[in-house]
Design a protein around this motif. Sequence first.
Motif, PDB file in Angstrom:
ATOM      1  N   TYR A  59     -59.161  11.330  87.233  1.00 23.62           N
ATOM      2  CA  TYR A  59     -58.884   9.754  87.495  1.00 23.62           C
ATOM      3  C   TYR A  59     -58.559   9.269  86.653  1.00 23.62           C
ATOM      4  CZ  TYR A  59     -60.385   5.340  90.562  1.00 23.62           C
ATOM      5  OH  TYR A  59     -60.392   4.365  91.131  1.00 23.62           O
ATOM      6  N   ASN A  60     -57.469   8.756  86.534  1.00 25.01           N
ATOM      7  CA  ASN A  60     -56.841   8.041  85.360  1.00 25.01           C
ATOM      8  C   ASN A  60     -55.531   6.905  85.491  1.00 25.01           C
ATOM      9  OD1 ASN A  60     -56.837  11.458  84.740  1.00 25.01           O
ATOM     10  ND2 ASN A  60     -57.815   9.533  83.107  1.00 25.01           N
ATOM     11  N   ASN A  61     -55.708   6.217  84.516  1.00 25.14           N
ATOM     12  CA  ASN A  61     -54.908   5.305  84.480  1.00 25.14           C
ATOM     13  C   ASN A  61     -53.690   5.390  83.020  1.00 25.14           C
ATOM     14  OD1 ASN A  61     -55.284   2.911  86.856  1.00 25.14           O
ATOM     15  ND2 ASN A  61     -56.572   1.996  85.613  1.00 25.14           N
ATOM     16  N   TYR A  62     -52.757   5.277  83.539  1.00 22.27           N
ATOM     17  CA  TYR A  62     -50.864   5.653  82.676  1.00 22.27           C
ATOM     18  C   TYR A  62     -50.481   5.832  82.691  1.00 22.27           C
ATOM     19  CZ  TYR A  62     -50.666   8.289  77.649  1.00 22.27           C
ATOM     20  OH  TYR A  62     -50.133   8.504  76.516  1.00 22.27           O
ATOM     21  N   TYR A  63     -49.829   4.269  82.667  1.00 20.23           N
ATOM     22  CA  TYR A  63     -48.069   4.468  83.604  1.00 20.23           C
ATOM     23  C   TYR A  63     -47.327   4.324  82.959  1.00 20.23           C
ATOM     24  CZ  TYR A  63     -51.261   0.470  86.405  1.00 20.23           C
ATOM     25  OH  TYR A  63     -51.576  -0.467  87.536  1.00 20.23           O
ATOM     26  N   GLU A  64     -47.361   4.889  81.515  1.00 24.47           N
ATOM     27  CA  GLU A  64     -46.341   5.517  81.605  1.00 24.47           C
ATOM     28  C   GLU A  64     -45.544   6.889  82.117  1.00 24.47           C
ATOM     29  OE1 GLU A  64     -48.365   4.590  79.462  1.00 24.47           O
ATOM     30  OE2 GLU A  64     -47.573   3.540  77.501  1.00 24.47           O
ATOM     31  N   PHE A  65     -46.838   7.653  83.043  1.00 23.87           N
ATOM     32  CA  PHE A  65     -46.668   8.466  84.342  1.00 23.87           C
ATOM     33  C   PHE A  65     -47.276   8.339  85.338  1.00 23.87           C
ATOM     34  CE2 PHE A  65     -47.947   9.903  79.587  1.00 23.87           C
ATOM     35  CZ  PHE A  65     -47.182  11.281  80.027  1.00 23.87           C
ATOM     36  N   GLU A 152     -49.385   0.477  69.026  1.00 22.87           N
ATOM     37  CA  GLU A 152     -48.564   0.870  70.194  1.00 22.87           C
ATOM     38  C   GLU A 152     -48.782   2.382  70.693  1.00 22.87           C
ATOM     39  OE1 GLU A 152     -45.273  -1.226  68.115  1.00 22.87           O
ATOM     40  OE2 GLU A 152     -44.034   0.225  68.555  1.00 22.87           O
ATOM     41  N   THR A 153     -48.591   2.620  71.721  1.00 25.84           N
ATOM     42  CA  THR A 153     -48.614   3.657  72.213  1.00 25.84           C
ATOM     43  C   THR A 153     -47.030   4.627  71.712  1.00 25.84           C
ATOM     44  OG1 THR A 153     -49.835   3.588  74.159  1.00 25.84           O
ATOM     45  CG2 THR A 153     -47.849   4.928  73.931  1.00 25.84           C
ATOM     46  N   LEU A 154     -46.743   5.801  71.949  1.00 24.60           N
ATOM     47  CA  LEU A 154     -45.355   6.386  72.200  1.00 24.60           C
ATOM     48  C   LEU A 154     -44.612   6.649  73.719  1.00 24.60           C
ATOM     49  CD1 LEU A 154     -43.756   8.898  70.830  1.00 24.60           C
ATOM     50  CD2 LEU A 154     -44.828   9.749  72.680  1.00 24.60           C
ATOM     51  N   GLN A 200     -53.673  13.365  79.511  1.00 25.53           N
ATOM     52  CA  GLN A 200     -53.735  12.438  80.694  1.00 25.53           C
ATOM     53  C   GLN A 200     -54.953  11.184  80.635  1.00 25.53           C
ATOM     54  OE1 GLN A 200     -54.278  15.729  81.827  1.00 25.53           O
ATOM     55  NE2 GLN A 200     -55.668  15.731  82.883  1.00 25.53           N
ATOM     56  N   ASN A 201     -55.490  11.912  79.393  1.00 29.21           N
ATOM     57  CA  ASN A 201     -56.273  10.735  78.744  1.00 29.21           C
ATOM     58  C   ASN A 201     -56.107  10.017  77.853  1.00 29.21           C
ATOM     59  OD1 ASN A 201     -58.520  12.870  79.874  1.00 29.21           O
ATOM     60  ND2 ASN A 201     -59.725  10.583  80.266  1.00 29.21           N
ATOM     61  N   GLY A 202     -55.355  10.809  77.236  1.00 27.26           N
ATOM     62  CA  GLY A 202     -54.038   9.824  75.665  1.00 27.26           C
ATOM     63  C   GLY A 202     -54.074  10.411  74.940  1.00 27.26           C
ATOM     64  N   ILE A 205     -54.553  11.091  70.267  1.00 30.50           N
ATOM     65  CA  ILE A 205     -55.582   9.836  69.956  1.00 30.50           C
ATOM     66  C   ILE A 205     -55.523   8.882  70.251  1.00 30.50           C
ATOM     67  CG2 ILE A 205     -53.708   9.852  68.375  1.00 30.50           C
ATOM     68  CD1 ILE A 205     -56.303   9.787  66.284  1.00 30.50           C
ATOM     69  N   ARG A 206     -56.724   8.591  71.183  1.00 30.39           N
ATOM     70  CA  ARG A 206     -56.159   6.805  71.628  1.00 30.39           C
ATOM     71  C   ARG A 206     -57.614   5.723  71.095  1.00 30.39           C
ATOM     72  NH1 ARG A 206     -58.839   7.859  77.061  1.00 30.39           N
ATOM     73  NH2 ARG A 206     -58.396   5.830  77.811  1.00 30.39           N
ATOM     74  N   LEU A 207     -57.456   4.842  71.446  1.00 31.41           N
ATOM     75  CA  LEU A 207     -59.066   4.086  70.764  1.00 31.41           C
ATOM     76  C   LEU A 207     -59.826   3.331  72.406  1.00 31.41           C
ATOM     77  CD1 LEU A 207     -59.014   1.671  69.149  1.00 31.41           C
ATOM     78  CD2 LEU A 207     -57.748  -0.196  70.472  1.00 31.41           C
ATOM     79  N   LYS A 216     -58.525  -2.198  76.939  1.00 29.23           N
ATOM     80  CA  LYS A 216     -58.149  -1.977  75.577  1.00 29.23           C
ATOM     81  C   LYS A 216     -58.242  -1.334  75.012  1.00 29.23           C
ATOM     82  CE  LYS A 216     -57.882  -6.287  73.323  1.00 29.23           C
ATOM     83  NZ  LYS A 216     -57.064  -6.553  73.223  1.00 29.23           N
ATOM     84  N   TYR A 217     -58.466  -0.164  75.660  1.00 31.19           N
ATOM     85  CA  TYR A 217     -58.268   1.937  75.590  1.00 31.19           C
ATOM     86  C   TYR A 217     -56.820   2.473  75.030  1.00 31.19           C
ATOM     87  CZ  TYR A 217     -63.478   2.100  76.258  1.00 31.19           C
ATOM     88  OH  TYR A 217     -64.770   1.853  76.563  1.00 31.19           O
ATOM     89  N   ILE A 218     -56.273   2.083  74.022  1.00 32.87           N
ATOM     90  CA  ILE A 218     -54.650   2.282  74.254  1.00 32.87           C
ATOM     91  C   ILE A 218     -54.485   3.882  73.957  1.00 32.87           C
ATOM     92  CG2 ILE A 218     -54.265   0.979  71.561  1.00 32.87           C
ATOM     93  CD1 ILE A 218     -51.089   0.542  72.550  1.00 32.87           C
ATOM     94  N   LYS A 219     -53.768   4.759  74.412  1.00 30.58           N
ATOM     95  CA  LYS A 219     -53.739   5.749  74.223  1.00 30.58           C
ATOM     96  C   LYS A 219     -52.651   6.121  74.030  1.00 30.58           C
ATOM     97  CE  LYS A 219     -55.977   6.709  78.893  1.00 30.58           C
ATOM     98  NZ  LYS A 219     -55.602   7.295  80.278  1.00 30.58           N
ATOM     99  N   SER A 220     -52.420   7.555  73.288  1.00 30.59           N
ATOM    100  CA  SER A 220     -51.097   8.438  72.527  1.00 30.59           C
ATOM    101  C   SER A 220     -50.694   7.318  71.474  1.00 30.59           C
ATOM    102  CB  SER A 220     -50.636   8.951  73.698  1.00 30.59           C
ATOM    103  OG  SER A 220     -50.989   9.571  74.217  1.00 30.59           O
TER     104      SER A 220
HETATM  105  N1  LIG Z   1     -50.452   3.588  76.564  1.00 32.08           N
HETATM  106  C1  LIG Z   1     -51.226   3.766  77.605  1.00 32.08           C
HETATM  107  N2  LIG Z   1     -52.849   3.434  77.127  1.00 32.08           N
HETATM  108  C2  LIG Z   1     -53.413   3.022  78.375  1.00 32.08           C
HETATM  109  C3  LIG Z   1     -53.288   2.365  79.855  1.00 32.08           C
HETATM  110  C4  LIG Z   1     -51.821   2.696  79.905  1.00 32.08           C
HETATM  111  O1  LIG Z   1     -51.241   2.452  81.647  1.00 32.08           O
HETATM  112  N3  LIG Z   1     -50.974   2.706  78.645  1.00 32.08           N
HETATM  113  N4  LIG Z   1     -54.288   2.758  81.265  1.00 32.08           N
HETATM  114  C5  LIG Z   1     -55.149   1.887  80.440  1.00 32.08           C
HETATM  115  C6  LIG Z   1     -55.746   1.317  81.858  1.00 32.08           C
HETATM  116  S1  LIG Z   1     -55.542   0.276  82.095  1.00 32.08           S
HETATM  117  C7  LIG Z   1     -57.529   2.104  81.751  1.00 32.08           C
HETATM  118  S2  LIG Z   1     -58.344   1.911  82.544  1.00 32.08           S
HETATM  119  C8  LIG Z   1     -57.847   3.729  80.353  1.00 32.08           C
HETATM  120  C9  LIG Z   1     -57.862   4.400  81.226  1.00 32.08           C
HETATM  121  O2  LIG Z   1     -58.529   5.570  80.489  1.00 32.08           O
HETATM  122  P1  LIG Z   1     -58.893   7.393  81.318  1.00 32.08           P
HETATM  123  O3  LIG Z   1     -57.748   7.079  81.937  1.00 32.08           O
HETATM  124  O4  LIG Z   1     -59.013   8.084  79.794  1.00 32.08           O
HETATM  125  O5  LIG Z   1     -60.064   7.144  82.354  1.00 32.08           O
HETATM  126  O6  LIG Z   1     -56.842   3.471  79.888  1.00 32.08           O
HETATM  127  C10 LIG Z   1     -56.130   2.808  78.821  1.00 32.08           C
HETATM  128  N5  LIG Z   1     -54.707   2.687  78.154  1.00 32.08           N
END
Ligand SMILES: Nc1nc2c(c(=O)[nH]1)N[C@H]1C(S)=C(S)[C@@H](COP(=O)(O)O)O[C@H]1N2
Length: 299
Positions: A59-65, A152-154, A200-202, A205-207, A216-220
């Motif tokens: 159950y994730n948010n990662y709009y690049e996917f 910045e994310t990839l 899917q969780n980033g 390495i992610r914040l 705010k928890y920017i991924k990859s």
């Molecule tokens: N690069 C990137 N980072 C992102 C996002 C994203 O869409 N792209 N979504 C954010 C949002 S809205 C949330 S709630 C969390 C979700 O983290 P999770 O999927 O590990 O729970 O990642 C954040 N980091």
Amino acid sequence: MANRWRNTLTTADVTPEAMFLNRRQVMAGAAAMGLGLTAAPLRAATGLEPNSYEDITSYNNYYEFGTGKEDPARNAGQLTTDPWTIKIDGLVEKPGDYVLSDLIPQMTTEERIYRFRCVEAWSMVVPWNGFELADLLDLVGVKPEAQYVAFETLYRPEEMPGTRFPVLDWPYREGLRLDEARHPLTLLATGIYGKPMPNQNGAPIRLVVPWKYGFKYIKSITRITLTDKQPKTSWNMANAREYGFYSNVNPQVDHPRWSQATERRIGGGLFARREPTLMFNGYDEVASLYEAMDLRKNF
Ligand SMILES: Nc1nc2c(c(=O)[nH]1)N[C@H]1C(S)=C(S)[C@@H](COP(=O)(O)O)O[C@H]1N2
Ligand SMILES: [Mo]
């Protein structure tokens, strides 16, 4: 570091697996004594029983996917995460392209069980593995003029099907004030439940900033820039009225379209009672960072 944050819990204390073993042992002893004890008090005492690995990775948010909650788990597998370099530039003593596999052995990695609160009013508890961002900032040397950290994310369209749509202005961008970035709660996470970070969780390495909303928890992360100006951030650029730069969890400041007073814990079942949202997501120790600020204006 003198002010390292201390977590006395590990997943061994609270995972469902540990609970199961623990309950069996307690039950065996209790049965012998004719008592009906269970291990429930342990859960209540921690209040931080992590969500299952399954919940956290499906159950994730990662709009690049893709924008659906199941899209990242379905589509992020194709992302190449090794080798991985992070460009660290701007107001630093030692700018450069840092290879992640060289960087991680220089960091003190540990497990941190944190509450996670998405701006969409759902929450989880996640056992992260990672290191303090402050330690990386010390390694690269922050110049005295720096006041903010930009991330910045990839951006790799051929592996990120969601970037074909202009949902956000790619690459995904985030930022922190330098004192927020240096706070001992702030992590760069490289794993969950002691396993490498799932794509899917980033991955890789992610914040993690546990007193702020999830976006705010920017991924990859591929770039970290020290700057003297407040960085542009993706959701603020998309809709400044709804998503501020600070985005501290705050039950008293509603999103323009919904209340932030309560949250739905993922994995609690459809009819689980909503839980009250806590100021700073319960991490009161950060309050001093915002003493002079109006948190309604600086939402
Ligand atoms: N690069 C990137 N980072 C992102 C996002 C994203 O869409 N792209 N979504 C954010 C949002 S809205 C949330 S709630 C969390 C979700 O983290 P999770 O999927 O590990 O729970 O990642 C954040 N980091
Ligand atoms: Mo989110």
